[in-house]
Design a protein around this motif. Structure first.
Motif, PDB file in Angstrom:
ATOM      1  N   UNK A   1       8.551 -79.962  22.628  1.00 27.12           N
ATOM      2  CA  UNK A   1       7.749 -81.177  22.467  1.00 27.12           C
ATOM      3  C   UNK A   1       8.369 -82.342  23.245  1.00 27.12           C
ATOM      4  N   UNK A   2       9.690 -82.456  23.219  1.00 28.38           N
ATOM      5  CA  UNK A   2      10.348 -83.508  24.005  1.00 28.38           C
ATOM      6  C   UNK A   2      10.014 -83.366  25.482  1.00 28.38           C
ATOM      7  N   UNK A   3      10.083 -82.139  25.993  1.00 30.68           N
ATOM      8  CA  UNK A   3       9.774 -81.911  27.402  1.00 30.68           C
ATOM      9  C   UNK A   3       8.339 -82.337  27.702  1.00 30.68           C
ATOM     10  N   UNK A   4       7.405 -81.975  26.845  1.00 24.21           N
ATOM     11  CA  UNK A   4       6.000 -82.343  27.055  1.00 24.21           C
ATOM     12  C   UNK A   4       5.847 -83.860  27.106  1.00 24.21           C
ATOM     13  N   UNK A   5       6.518 -84.556  26.208  1.00 26.77           N
ATOM     14  CA  UNK A   5       6.408 -86.012  26.170  1.00 26.77           C
ATOM     15  C   UNK A   5       7.007 -86.653  27.425  1.00 26.77           C
TER      16      UNK A   5
ATOM     17  N   UNK B   1       4.907 -88.848  30.238  1.00 28.38           N
ATOM     18  CA  UNK B   1       5.378 -90.186  30.631  1.00 28.38           C
ATOM     19  C   UNK B   1       5.580 -90.281  32.140  1.00 28.38           C
ATOM     20  N   UNK B   2       6.249 -89.291  32.730  1.00 27.52           N
ATOM     21  CA  UNK B   2       6.607 -89.367  34.149  1.00 27.52           C
ATOM     22  C   UNK B   2       5.398 -89.227  35.062  1.00 27.52           C
TER      23      UNK B   2
ATOM     24  N   UNK C   1       3.498 -79.657  33.812  1.00 25.52           N
ATOM     25  CA  UNK C   1       3.270 -80.534  34.960  1.00 25.52           C
ATOM     26  C   UNK C   1       1.841 -80.389  35.480  1.00 25.52           C
ATOM     27  N   UNK C   2       1.376 -79.164  35.642  1.00 22.97           N
ATOM     28  CA  UNK C   2       0.017 -78.945  36.155  1.00 22.97           C
ATOM     29  C   UNK C   2      -1.021 -79.488  35.186  1.00 22.97           C
TER      30      UNK C   2
END
Length: 328
Positions: free
Chosen positions: A251-255, A259-260, A195-196
């Protein structure tokens, strides 16, 4: 004292999880004593509670005994991210082991019910997936993560030995990855890191190929699990897994975060740290059965609240470096 009102001690009460727990216990009508040495906790996390006459704060290190009178103890004191617990690994072990001994001794003297915040790290790099409470784990006892993993495993041993030897009323929860507002901005965990980095349009760092998996539980859901476990019948000692069984690759979390946040960040890879577990997902069948508990907050909803929190911090402080240097 009103009926049902208890005097409750929360060690690590100024930390990420501890501050939310203090908030919840006050809302439930209890007197709360928050104990913290502020190694990773922050006064900012509990400032909004200081005007409550039922809330007290003591600066104290749990590796030293504490002489007070309480009805219940939640033992949350311990740095919980690799960056923090590897900074002083000997102190990390002391916090888990000496801290457990001191809090168990306090519970024995006061006949208090006592809760141990254990961790999914007791499973190590698991060979069983998802992880059930009956699985004994696959932990490297001499690796760089052992100070935390083995410290928490020893704390569990102490809790169950005090239960068997002294009939102490114990509760043991194994916490899986939890996230939300008030996470330490430089704790090195994937949610806060991503997030940061995304909010600053910096490269998002993943380790290895990003195919390792984690399960992410929003903090409100976890605190509900804590309270239900503490309030369960006396034969429900645990250990009980508390976490979200939804499984995502790193990787899914990063994507999702890119996006958000509407970020321009690129995802970059770095070498995988030693003993980093490849899979992490709780089997929460026991929690469902004995606590009637399961997570309610979807990942995107929880991330939205967490992104808003970190966005506010960065707007006030400008950079994560300035944020990290701010008084805590």
């Amino acid at each position: 004292m009103m009926f049902g009102r208890k005097r409750v001690l929360v060690t690590g009460g100024a930390g990420f999880l501890g501050s939310f727990l203090c908030e919840r216990l006050l809302a439930d009508g209890h007197d709360v004593l928050c104990v913290d040495n502020y190694f990773t906790g922050s006064r900012d996390n509990i400032l909004h509670l200081l005007d409550d006459q039922r809330f007290e704060v003591i600066r104290h290190d749990v590796t030293f005994p504490l002489y007070i009178e309480v009805d219940e103890i939640y033992n949350l004191a311990c740095p919980a991210s690799p960056i923090h617990y590897q900074f002083d690994p000997v102190q990390t072990v002391k916090t888990s082991v000496h801290g457990a001994i001191n809090m168990l001794g306090l519970a024995k003297r006061t006949k208090a019910k006592i809760f141990q915040a254990s961790t999914s790290e007791v499973y190590g790099d698991p060979t069983v997936h998802p992880q059930t409470e009956t699985y004994w784990g696959n932990v490297n006892p001499v690796g760089p993560r052992a100070c935390y993993d083995e410290g928490k495993r020893c704390a569990e041993t102490l809790f169950f030995d005090y239960h068997r030897q002294f009939q102490l009323n114990i509760r043991v929860a194994r916490i899986f990855n939890t996230y939300g507002p008030r996470m330490h901005p430089r704790d090195g965990r994937v949610v806060s890191n991503f997030i940061i980095q995304a909010l600053q349009n910096q490269p998002i760092t993943i380790y290895g190929d990003g195919r390792q998996t984690r399960s992410f539980c929003y903090v409100d859901d976890l605190i509900e699990g804590f309270v239900r476990l503490m309030g369960a019948p006396d034969d429900v000692t645990g250990p009980v897994n508390l976490g979200n069984p939804g499984e995502f690759t790193i990787r899914e979390l990063a994507e999702i975060v890119v996006e958000m946040t509407g970020s321009r960040s690129e995802i970059v890879s770095r070498p995988l740290p030693q003993d980093d577990p490849m899979q992490r997902r709780p089997d929460i069948s026991r929690a469902k059965q004995v606590l009637d508990w399961e997570p309610k907050v979807p990942l995107r909803d929880g991330l939205s609240r967490t992104i808003a929190y970190f966005d506010g911090l960065l707007r006030r402080h400008g950079t994560v470096e300035a944020l990290a240097a701010a008084p805590r």
